[in-house]
Enzyme design. Structure first.
Site, PDB file in Angstrom:
ATOM      1  N   CYS A 149      71.904  46.406  29.656  1.00 17.32           N
ATOM      2  CA  CYS A 149      71.206  45.442  28.814  1.00 17.32           C
ATOM      3  C   CYS A 149      72.112  44.229  28.583  1.00 17.32           C
ATOM      4  CB  CYS A 149      70.827  46.090  27.473  1.00 17.32           C
ATOM      5  SG  CYS A 149      69.845  44.991  26.427  1.00 17.32           S
TER       6      CYS A 149
ATOM      7  N   HIS B 223      83.020  47.327  42.411  1.00 23.19           N
ATOM      8  CA  HIS B 223      82.095  46.258  42.021  1.00 23.19           C
ATOM      9  C   HIS B 223      80.756  46.785  41.516  1.00 23.19           C
ATOM     10  CE1 HIS B 223      84.574  43.327  44.758  1.00 23.19           C
ATOM     11  NE2 HIS B 223      85.158  43.597  43.621  1.00 23.19           N
TER      12      HIS B 223
ATOM     13  N   ARG C  54      67.744  43.351  47.602  1.00 21.27           N
ATOM     14  CA  ARG C  54      68.893  44.132  48.093  1.00 21.27           C
ATOM     15  C   ARG C  54      68.780  45.600  47.713  1.00 21.27           C
ATOM     16  NH1 ARG C  54      74.022  41.362  46.273  1.00 21.27           N
ATOM     17  NH2 ARG C  54      74.937  43.163  47.312  1.00 21.27           N
TER      18      ARG C  54
ATOM     19  N   CYS D 244      65.012  46.016  28.556  1.00 23.11           N
ATOM     20  CA  CYS D 244      65.737  47.196  28.084  1.00 23.11           C
ATOM     21  C   CYS D 244      64.777  48.196  27.418  1.00 23.11           C
ATOM     22  CB  CYS D 244      66.813  46.760  27.092  1.00 23.11           C
ATOM     23  SG  CYS D 244      67.734  48.147  26.422  1.00 23.11           S
TER      24      CYS D 244
HETATM   25  C1  BJW Z   1      82.545  43.859  60.014  1.00 22.01           C
HETATM   26  C2  BJW Z   1      81.326  44.186  60.583  1.00 22.01           C
HETATM   27  C3  BJW Z   1      81.250  45.399  61.302  1.00 22.01           C
HETATM   28  C4  BJW Z   1      81.123  42.299  59.557  1.00 22.01           C
HETATM   29  N1  BJW Z   1      82.319  46.178  61.432  1.00 22.01           N
HETATM   30  N2  BJW Z   1      83.601  44.646  60.151  1.00 22.01           N
HETATM   31  C5  BJW Z   1      93.509  36.100  42.255  1.00 22.01           C
HETATM   32  C6  BJW Z   1      93.587  35.007  43.098  1.00 22.01           C
HETATM   33  C7  BJW Z   1      92.488  34.181  43.285  1.00 22.01           C
HETATM   34  C8  BJW Z   1      91.293  34.402  42.623  1.00 22.01           C
HETATM   35  C9  BJW Z   1      91.222  35.475  41.787  1.00 22.01           C
HETATM   36  C10 BJW Z   1      92.310  36.314  41.615  1.00 22.01           C
HETATM   37  N3  BJW Z   1      91.946  37.283  40.751  1.00 22.01           N
HETATM   38  C11 BJW Z   1      90.665  37.100  40.395  1.00 22.01           C
HETATM   39  C12 BJW Z   1      90.200  35.995  40.992  1.00 22.01           C
HETATM   40  C13 BJW Z   1      88.825  35.434  40.854  1.00 22.01           C
HETATM   41  C14 BJW Z   1      87.773  36.143  41.661  1.00 22.01           C
HETATM   42  C15 BJW Z   1      88.126  36.028  43.142  1.00 22.01           C
HETATM   43  O1  BJW Z   1      88.636  36.920  43.753  1.00 22.01           O
HETATM   44  N4  BJW Z   1      87.795  34.897  43.733  1.00 22.01           N
HETATM   45  C16 BJW Z   1      88.057  34.687  45.144  1.00 22.01           C
HETATM   46  C17 BJW Z   1      86.758  34.268  45.823  1.00 22.01           C
HETATM   47  C18 BJW Z   1      89.164  33.681  45.291  1.00 22.01           C
HETATM   48  N5  BJW Z   1      87.656  37.525  41.268  1.00 22.01           N
HETATM   49  C19 BJW Z   1      86.887  37.899  40.264  1.00 22.01           C
HETATM   50  O2  BJW Z   1      86.260  37.083  39.608  1.00 22.01           O
HETATM   51  C20 BJW Z   1      86.839  39.365  39.907  1.00 22.01           C
HETATM   52  N6  BJW Z   1      87.033  39.530  38.529  1.00 22.01           N
HETATM   53  C21 BJW Z   1      88.218  39.356  37.968  1.00 22.01           C
HETATM   54  O3  BJW Z   1      89.225  39.170  38.584  1.00 22.01           O
HETATM   55  O4  BJW Z   1      88.183  39.434  36.603  1.00 22.01           O
HETATM   56  C22 BJW Z   1      89.340  39.154  35.865  1.00 22.01           C
HETATM   57  C23 BJW Z   1      89.005  39.431  34.422  1.00 22.01           C
HETATM   58  C24 BJW Z   1      89.826  40.258  33.706  1.00 22.01           C
HETATM   59  C25 BJW Z   1      89.516  40.529  32.382  1.00 22.01           C
HETATM   60  C26 BJW Z   1      88.398  39.958  31.798  1.00 22.01           C
HETATM   61  C27 BJW Z   1      87.569  39.147  32.513  1.00 22.01           C
HETATM   62  C28 BJW Z   1      87.873  38.874  33.863  1.00 22.01           C
HETATM   63  C29 BJW Z   1      85.456  39.938  40.178  1.00 22.01           C
HETATM   64  C30 BJW Z   1      85.095  39.919  41.605  1.00 22.01           C
HETATM   65  C31 BJW Z   1      83.656  40.439  41.770  1.00 22.01           C
HETATM   66  C32 BJW Z   1      83.135  40.254  43.193  1.00 22.01           C
HETATM   67  N7  BJW Z   1      81.754  40.497  43.174  1.00 22.01           N
HETATM   68  C33 BJW Z   1      81.010  40.472  44.427  1.00 22.01           C
HETATM   69  C34 BJW Z   1      79.513  40.645  44.115  1.00 22.01           C
HETATM   70  C35 BJW Z   1      79.218  42.077  43.723  1.00 22.01           C
HETATM   71  C36 BJW Z   1      77.765  42.286  43.452  1.00 22.01           C
HETATM   72  C37 BJW Z   1      76.913  42.103  44.671  1.00 22.01           C
HETATM   73  O5  BJW Z   1      77.056  42.837  45.652  1.00 22.01           O
HETATM   74  O6  BJW Z   1      76.064  41.208  44.640  1.00 22.01           O
HETATM   75  O7  BJW Z   1      81.482  41.507  45.293  1.00 22.01           O
HETATM   76  S1  BJW Z   1      81.306  38.991  45.380  1.00 22.01           S
HETATM   77  C38 BJW Z   1      81.268  39.801  46.962  1.00 22.01           C
HETATM   78  O8  BJW Z   1      82.584  39.739  47.576  1.00 22.01           O
HETATM   79  C39 BJW Z   1      81.023  41.274  46.646  1.00 22.01           C
HETATM   80  C40 BJW Z   1      81.905  41.956  47.635  1.00 22.01           C
HETATM   81  O9  BJW Z   1      82.162  43.274  47.209  1.00 22.01           O
HETATM   82  C41 BJW Z   1      83.110  41.071  47.660  1.00 22.01           C
HETATM   83  C42 BJW Z   1      83.956  41.212  48.873  1.00 22.01           C
HETATM   84  O10 BJW Z   1      83.263  40.849  50.009  1.00 22.01           O
HETATM   85  P1  BJW Z   1      83.438  41.695  51.356  1.00 22.01           P
HETATM   86  O11 BJW Z   1      82.917  43.062  51.136  1.00 22.01           O
HETATM   87  O12 BJW Z   1      84.804  41.574  51.845  1.00 22.01           O
HETATM   88  O13 BJW Z   1      82.384  40.977  52.287  1.00 22.01           O
HETATM   89  P2  BJW Z   1      82.590  39.676  53.200  1.00 22.01           P
HETATM   90  O14 BJW Z   1      81.245  39.211  53.598  1.00 22.01           O
HETATM   91  O15 BJW Z   1      83.474  38.703  52.556  1.00 22.01           O
HETATM   92  O16 BJW Z   1      83.368  40.222  54.473  1.00 22.01           O
HETATM   93  C43 BJW Z   1      82.748  41.135  55.369  1.00 22.01           C
HETATM   94  C44 BJW Z   1      83.765  41.447  56.450  1.00 22.01           C
HETATM   95  O17 BJW Z   1      83.206  42.423  57.305  1.00 22.01           O
HETATM   96  C45 BJW Z   1      84.121  40.262  57.325  1.00 22.01           C
HETATM   97  O18 BJW Z   1      85.540  40.208  57.481  1.00 22.01           O
HETATM   98  C46 BJW Z   1      83.447  40.551  58.677  1.00 22.01           C
HETATM   99  O19 BJW Z   1      84.182  40.036  59.783  1.00 22.01           O
HETATM  100  C47 BJW Z   1      83.444  42.052  58.666  1.00 22.01           C
HETATM  101  N8  BJW Z   1      82.371  42.696  59.448  1.00 22.01           N
HETATM  102  N9  BJW Z   1      80.421  43.207  60.393  1.00 22.01           N
HETATM  103  C48 BJW Z   1      83.477  45.788  60.910  1.00 22.01           C
HETATM  104  N10 BJW Z   1      80.063  45.789  61.966  1.00 22.01           N
END
Ligand code: BJW
Length: 333
Positions: free
Chosen positions: A164, A156, A105, A206
Site C-alpha cells: 500500500c 529488487h 510484465r 488496498c
Molecule cells: C544476456 C542475454 C542472454 C541479454 N544471455 N546475457 C553507486 C554508484 C552510482 C549510482 C548508485 C550507487 N548506489 C546507488 C546508486 C543509484 C542507483 C543506481 O545504481 N543507478 C545506476 C543506474 C547508476 N541505485 C539505486 O537507486 C538503488 N537504490 C539505492 O541504492 O538506494 C540507496 C538508499 C539507501 C537508503 C535509503 C534510500 C535509498 C535501487 C536500484 C533499483 C533498481 N531497480 C530496477 C527496477 C526493478 C523493478 C522492475 O523490474 O521494474 O531493477 S532498474 C533495473 O536494472 C532492474 C534490474 O534488476 C536492474 C539491473 O538490470 P539488469 O538485470 O542488469 O538488466 P540490463 O538490461 O541492464 O542488462 C541485461 C544484460 O543481459 C545485458 O548485459 C545483456 O547483454 C545481457 N543479456 N540477453 C546472457 N540470452
C-alpha cells in the site's frame, strides 16, 4: 501462447543452434572452438575446487524465457524507456502508465517458463550448501525452477508482491498471482490497441485501508533494497571468502547489486561472466596455453559469451550433471 525469443545475437560460441535438441554435453562440446574448450576446462577445474559460490543474476538470465531486458533494444514498453518507468516519481506522476507497464510484465512473467539456466542454478543450490543466488530479477522464474528459497535473495523485490502506498497503512502481500489485478488493467498487455489512461478508481487499491493505491513490491531507483535481503547477502559474504562469483546476464550497472562483484574480488575470489555481449571484456581467445591443461592458477576471471540458458548449464555441469530444457538432469558421473 507463443513467447517471442529475444535471443538473436550471434557470439563466438553461441550454442543457440543446439538448444532445442536434447543433446548431451559431449555433443555441445563438439561445437566449441579449441580455445573455448580450454576456457571451459580451466573454469571447471576451479569450480570443482570452489566451496563458497555466489551468483549475481540479471535480466539476461530470463531473456531466453522470452522476457525483455532493461537496457538495449528490449527496454522499451509502448515507446517508454523501462528505466524511466521504474521510479517512484513516474508512479506518482502517472500511476495508470506505470501500473499498465507492471501489469503487462506480470502477465508476461506468468506466461514465461524457466529456462535451463534457472534449473541449473537451482540444482547447484541443492548440491552446494554454501551457494547463494542474488537475483535482480522480479519475474519469479528462479522460484518456479524450484531454486531453494533459503539460497535465493530477491534484491529488487517481486512483480507478484504488492504494497500500500498510504503512509498510514502497512499492507503488504506476497505471491499474488492474480491477473489482471483489476478488470481495467486487462488492456495493459494489448499492445495492438492504443494506450488508454485508466482512472485511479480502476487501479488496484488496498484491501486493508480501502483508500490507498497499491503499488508493485519492486525496488525502484532511489529506493532502499529490503534490509533483510541486504543483511543476508552481507552475512554470506562476511562469513568467509567467496571463492567464485557467477555474474549472469546483467549489465552490472545498477548498485548496490553490481558492488557484490567487487566485494568478492577484494576478498580474492574469482569471477565468471556469462553474457550474450561481453563487449570489450576479456575474451575466451585471450587465454593462455596453460589453461588447456585445466590450470587456473593465474586466472581471476572467465568470460563466456553467448546465451546464459545454454552456457550456464554447460559451465556448471561438473557439479550438477546435464540439464535439459525441462530442468531434468541425470546424475553426474
Ligand atoms: C544476456 C542475454 C542472454 C541479454 N544471455 N546475457 C553507486 C554508484 C552510482 C549510482 C548508485 C550507487 N548506489 C546507488 C546508486 C543509484 C542507483 C543506481 O545504481 N543507478 C545506476 C543506474 C547508476 N541505485 C539505486 O537507486 C538503488 N537504490 C539505492 O541504492 O538506494 C540507496 C538508499 C539507501 C537508503 C535509503 C534510500 C535509498 C535501487 C536500484 C533499483 C533498481 N531497480 C530496477 C527496477 C526493478 C523493478 C522492475 O523490474 O521494474 O531493477 S532498474 C533495473 O536494472 C532492474 C534490474 O534488476 C536492474 C539491473 O538490470 P539488469 O538485470 O542488469 O538488466 P540490463 O538490461 O541492464 O542488462 C541485461 C544484460 O543481459 C545485458 O548485459 C545483456 O547483454 C545481457 N543479456 N540477453 C546472457 N540470452
Amino acid at each position: 501462447m507463443t513467447v517471442d525469443n529475444p535471443v538473436s545475437r550471434s557470439a563466438p560460441y553461441q550454442l543457440n543452434n543446439v538448444a532445442s535438441v536434447p543433446t548431451t554435453s559431449s555433443t555441445q562440446l563438439e561445437t566449441l572452438t579449441p580455445s573455448a574448450v580450454a576456457n571451459l576446462a580451466s573454469f571447471h577445474a576451479y569450480l570443482r575446487s570452489s566451496k563458497r559460490i555466489l551468483a549475481l543474476v540479471g535480466a539476461g538470465l530470463s531473456a531466453s524465457s522470452g522476457l525483455p531486458t532493461f537496457r538495449g533494444a528490449g527496454g522499451l514498453w509502448r515507446n517508454h524507456d523501462a528505466m524511466e518507468l521504474a521510479t517512484p516519481e513516474a508512479f506518482s506522476n502517472d500511476p495508470s502508465l506505470v501500473w499498465q507497464f507492471y501489469s503487462a510484465r506480470r502477465e508476461a512473467a506468468l506466461r514465461a517458463i524457466p529456462n535451463k539456466a534457472h534449473y541449473a542454478l537451482a540444482e547447484l543450490a541443492r548440491r552446494v550448501p554454501e551457494f547463494l543466488t542474488l537475483t535482480q530479477n522480479v519475474d519469479g522464474l528462479s522460484t518456479r525452477a524450484n531454486h531453494p528459497p533459503n539460497q535465493l535473495l530477491h534484491l529488487h523485490g517481486s512483480l507478484f508482491s504488492l504494497k500500500c502506498t498510504s503512509f498510514y497503512c502497512d499492507f503488504q502481500e506476497e505471491n499474488n498471482f492474480t491477473h489482471p489485478l483489476t478488470p481495467e488493467l486487462a488492456v495493459a498487455s494489448e499492445t495492438s490497441v492504443p494506450y488508454a489512461h485508466i482512472l485511479q478508481s480502476g487501479l488496484p487499491h488496498c484491501p486493508k485501508c480501502r483508500t490507498g493505491l497499491l503499488r508493485p513490491g519492486v525496488v525502484w531507483f532511489g529506493e532502499a533494497l529490503p534490509w533483510h535481503v541486504v543483511k543476508a547477502a552481507d552475512d554470506f559474504i562476511s562469513a568467509g571468502k567467496v571463492d567464485l562469483i557467477l555474474v549472469i546476464g546483467t549489465s552490472g550497472m545498477v548498485y548496490p547489486a553490481a558492488g557484490y562483484v567487487d566485494r568478492v574480488r577484494m576478498q580474492g575470489g574469482k569471477v565468471a561472466v556469462f553474457n550474450i555481449d561481453v563487449g570489450d571484456d576479456e575474451s575466451e581467445d585471450s587465454f593462455s596455453e596453460a589453461d588447456s591443461s585445466g590450470s587456473y592458477t593465474n586466472r581471476t576471471k572467465w568470460t563466456f559469451e553467448g546465451d546464459a540458458a545454454e552456457l550456464v548449464p554447460l559451465a556448471l555441469e561438473p557439479l550438477i550433471g546435464p540439464v535439459n530444457s525441462n530442468g531434468e538432469r541425470s546424475t553426474p558421473s
